[in-house]
Design a protein around this motif. Structure first.
Motif, mmCIF file in Angstrom:
data_model
loop_
_atom_site.group_PDB
_atom_site.id
_atom_site.type_symbol
_atom_site.label_atom_id
_atom_site.label_comp_id
_atom_site.label_asym_id
_atom_site.label_seq_id
_atom_site.Cartn_x
_atom_site.Cartn_y
_atom_site.Cartn_z
ATOM 1 N N MET B 32 -7.645 11.374 41.284
ATOM 2 C CA MET B 32 -6.748 10.580 40.453
ATOM 3 C C MET B 32 -7.189 10.664 38.999
ATOM 4 O O MET B 32 -8.388 10.824 38.705
ATOM 5 N N TYR B 33 -6.219 10.564 38.102
ATOM 6 C CA TYR B 33 -6.464 10.800 36.682
ATOM 7 C C TYR B 33 -5.722 9.769 35.839
ATOM 8 O O TYR B 33 -4.628 9.332 36.190
ATOM 9 N N TRP B 34 -6.305 9.439 34.691
ATOM 10 C CA TRP B 34 -5.612 8.655 33.680
ATOM 11 C C TRP B 34 -5.527 9.496 32.403
ATOM 12 O O TRP B 34 -6.532 9.973 31.892
ATOM 13 N N TYR B 35 -4.290 9.641 31.902
ATOM 14 C CA TYR B 35 -4.033 10.345 30.654
ATOM 15 C C TYR B 35 -3.389 9.382 29.667
ATOM 16 O O TYR B 35 -2.716 8.432 30.043
ATOM 17 N N ARG B 36 -3.547 9.698 28.396
ATOM 18 C CA ARG B 36 -2.751 9.030 27.373
ATOM 19 C C ARG B 36 -1.939 10.073 26.621
ATOM 20 O O ARG B 36 -2.390 11.214 26.424
ATOM 21 N N GLN B 37 -0.735 9.677 26.237
ATOM 22 C CA GLN B 37 0.162 10.594 25.538
ATOM 23 C C GLN B 37 0.512 9.998 24.190
ATOM 24 O O GLN B 37 1.092 8.912 24.115
ATOM 25 N N ARG B 44 -3.915 13.644 26.915
ATOM 26 C CA ARG B 44 -5.371 13.790 26.886
ATOM 27 C C ARG B 44 -5.987 12.959 28.010
ATOM 28 O O ARG B 44 -5.600 11.813 28.235
ATOM 29 N N LEU B 45 -6.961 13.554 28.686
ATOM 30 C CA LEU B 45 -7.579 12.918 29.847
ATOM 31 C C LEU B 45 -8.557 11.831 29.408
ATOM 32 O O LEU B 45 -9.472 12.089 28.614
ATOM 33 N N ILE B 46 -8.391 10.646 29.978
ATOM 34 C CA ILE B 46 -9.275 9.524 29.643
ATOM 35 C C ILE B 46 -10.439 9.469 30.637
ATOM 36 O O ILE B 46 -11.612 9.575 30.267
ATOM 37 N N HIS B 47 -10.107 9.254 31.891
ATOM 38 C CA HIS B 47 -11.081 9.222 32.986
ATOM 39 C C HIS B 47 -10.431 9.825 34.209
ATOM 40 O O HIS B 47 -9.203 9.889 34.303
ATOM 41 N N TYR B 48 -11.261 10.216 35.164
ATOM 42 C CA TYR B 48 -10.728 10.696 36.416
ATOM 43 C C TYR B 48 -11.656 10.319 37.561
ATOM 44 O O TYR B 48 -12.784 9.846 37.340
ATOM 45 N N SER B 49 -11.158 10.516 38.768
ATOM 46 C CA SER B 49 -11.929 10.192 39.974
ATOM 47 C C SER B 49 -11.697 11.279 41.010
ATOM 48 O O SER B 49 -10.557 11.696 41.220
ATOM 49 N N GLY B 58 -13.401 11.674 30.893
ATOM 50 C CA GLY B 58 -12.611 12.818 30.482
ATOM 51 C C GLY B 58 -12.822 13.115 29.019
ATOM 52 O O GLY B 58 -13.921 12.965 28.496
ATOM 53 N N GLU B 59 -11.756 13.492 28.366
ATOM 54 C CA GLU B 59 -11.802 13.916 26.971
ATOM 55 C C GLU B 59 -11.956 12.760 25.992
ATOM 56 O O GLU B 59 -12.670 12.858 24.994
ATOM 57 N N VAL B 60 -11.279 11.639 26.277
ATOM 58 C CA VAL B 60 -11.238 10.507 25.347
ATOM 59 C C VAL B 60 -11.541 9.191 26.062
ATOM 60 O O VAL B 60 -10.689 8.312 26.154
ATOM 61 N N PRO B 61 -12.759 8.996 26.549
ATOM 62 C CA PRO B 61 -13.059 7.827 27.383
ATOM 63 C C PRO B 61 -13.407 6.542 26.633
ATOM 64 O O PRO B 61 -13.389 5.450 27.227
ATOM 65 N N ASP B 62 -13.706 6.655 25.336
ATOM 66 C CA ASP B 62 -14.221 5.490 24.615
ATOM 67 C C ASP B 62 -13.199 4.354 24.548
ATOM 68 O O ASP B 62 -12.040 4.569 24.197
ATOM 69 N N GLY B 63 -13.676 3.141 24.859
ATOM 70 C CA GLY B 63 -12.819 1.966 24.815
ATOM 71 C C GLY B 63 -12.125 1.663 26.127
ATOM 72 O O GLY B 63 -11.389 0.677 26.226
ATOM 73 N N TYR B 64 -12.360 2.497 27.129
ATOM 74 C CA TYR B 64 -11.737 2.326 28.439
ATOM 75 C C TYR B 64 -12.796 2.284 29.541
ATOM 76 O O TYR B 64 -13.827 2.938 29.430
ATOM 77 N N ASN B 65 -12.486 1.543 30.607
ATOM 78 C CA ASN B 65 -13.290 1.619 31.816
ATOM 79 C C ASN B 65 -12.360 1.773 33.006
ATOM 80 O O ASN B 65 -11.174 1.437 32.933
ATOM 81 N N VAL B 66 -12.873 2.321 34.083
ATOM 82 C CA VAL B 66 -12.054 2.586 35.261
ATOM 83 C C VAL B 66 -12.812 2.183 36.509
ATOM 84 O O VAL B 66 -14.035 2.082 36.514
ATOM 85 N N SER B 67 -12.036 1.960 37.570
ATOM 86 C CA SER B 67 -12.657 1.707 38.871
ATOM 87 C C SER B 67 -11.770 2.273 39.965
ATOM 88 O O SER B 67 -10.540 2.272 39.857
ATOM 89 N N ARG B 68 -12.423 2.758 41.027
ATOM 90 C CA ARG B 68 -11.711 3.323 42.176
ATOM 91 C C ARG B 68 -12.353 2.732 43.432
ATOM 92 O O ARG B 68 -13.022 3.409 44.202
#
Lengths: 113, 113
Positions: B32-37, B44-49, B58-68
């Motif tokens: 699974m992936y999170w992108y921002r457009q 651009r890819l933020i985080h992935y699992s 991913g490419e631009v992770p700063d300011g974000y956190n994720v959980s799976r």
């Protein structure tokens, strides 16, 4: 680092005109190549992809793309566009084994009836 | 079969507020992936699992956190929203790596004032 360039930002065509959208990438190794389409208000959908084999790949809705390795290009073509092709088109590249899909900045296509 | 579902579809935040975006897929996909457009930037890819309990930057992770925590859900958190995080966020899922079959959600439009 990988990067993808789409030189056409906005293309305006009349119905039945031919379409070619440029895509160039930079990456030193083996790549998988994609074209996605985003219709207004919708999510991205896969048009076509190239992984290996015949460099001329055919996708949905009459689209095709040609991978030219020597030019690092993967241009999208359609012989005759329709009004319903109005959308934004994104080229994307994945380096073999990498966990990211790098997208170009997109080309907005407007087809005038 | 709903595919990839994102909630909410729209959200307006004030600077400094926090929120969580939910992505749910019902296809039993591992990746699974999170992108921002952003306009003129492509996706651009933020985080992935790559599986339940795993996350990676991913490419631009700063300011974000994720959980799976569950295989079907991938959460994207903004702890202290900033205007630079105004964007359209897309979640995607895939059964395997390599991006051969990537399914996108319909997006979340986030504005940070």
């Amino acid at each position: 680092a990988q990067s993808v360039s789409q030189h056409n930002h906005h293309v305006i065509l009349s119905e039945a005109a031919s379409l070619e959208l440029g895509c160039n990438y930079s990456y030193g190794g083996t790549v998988n190549l994609f074209w996605y389409v985003q219709y207004p208000g919708q999510h991205l959908q896969l048009l076509l992809k190239y992984f290996s084999g015949d460099p001329l790949v055919k996708g949905i809705k009459g689209f095709e793309a040609e991978f030219i390795k020597s030019k690092f290009s993967f241009n999208l073509r359609k012989p005759s566009v329709q009004w319903s092709d109005t959308a934004e088109y994104f080229c994307a590249v994945n380096g073999l084994g990498a966990n990211n899909l790098f997208f170009g900045t997109g080309t907005r296509l407007t087809v005038i009836p | 079969n709903a595919g990839v579902t994102q909630t909410p579809k729209f959200r307006v935040l004030k600077t400094g507020q926090s929120m969580t975006l939910l992505c749910a897929q019902d296809m039993n996909h591992e990746y699974m992936y999170w992108y921002r457009q952003d306009p003129g930037m492509g996706l651009r890819l933020i985080h992935y699992s790559v599986g339940e309990g795993t996350t990676a930057k991913g490419e631009v992770p700063d300011g974000y956190n994720v959980s799976r925590l569950k295989k079907q859900n991938f959460l994207l958190g903004l702890e202290s929203a900033a205007p630079s995080q105004t964007s359209v966020y897309f979640c995607a899922s895939s059964p395997t790596g390599g991006f051969e079959k990537l399914f996108f959600g319909s997006g979340t439009q986030l504005s940070v004032l």
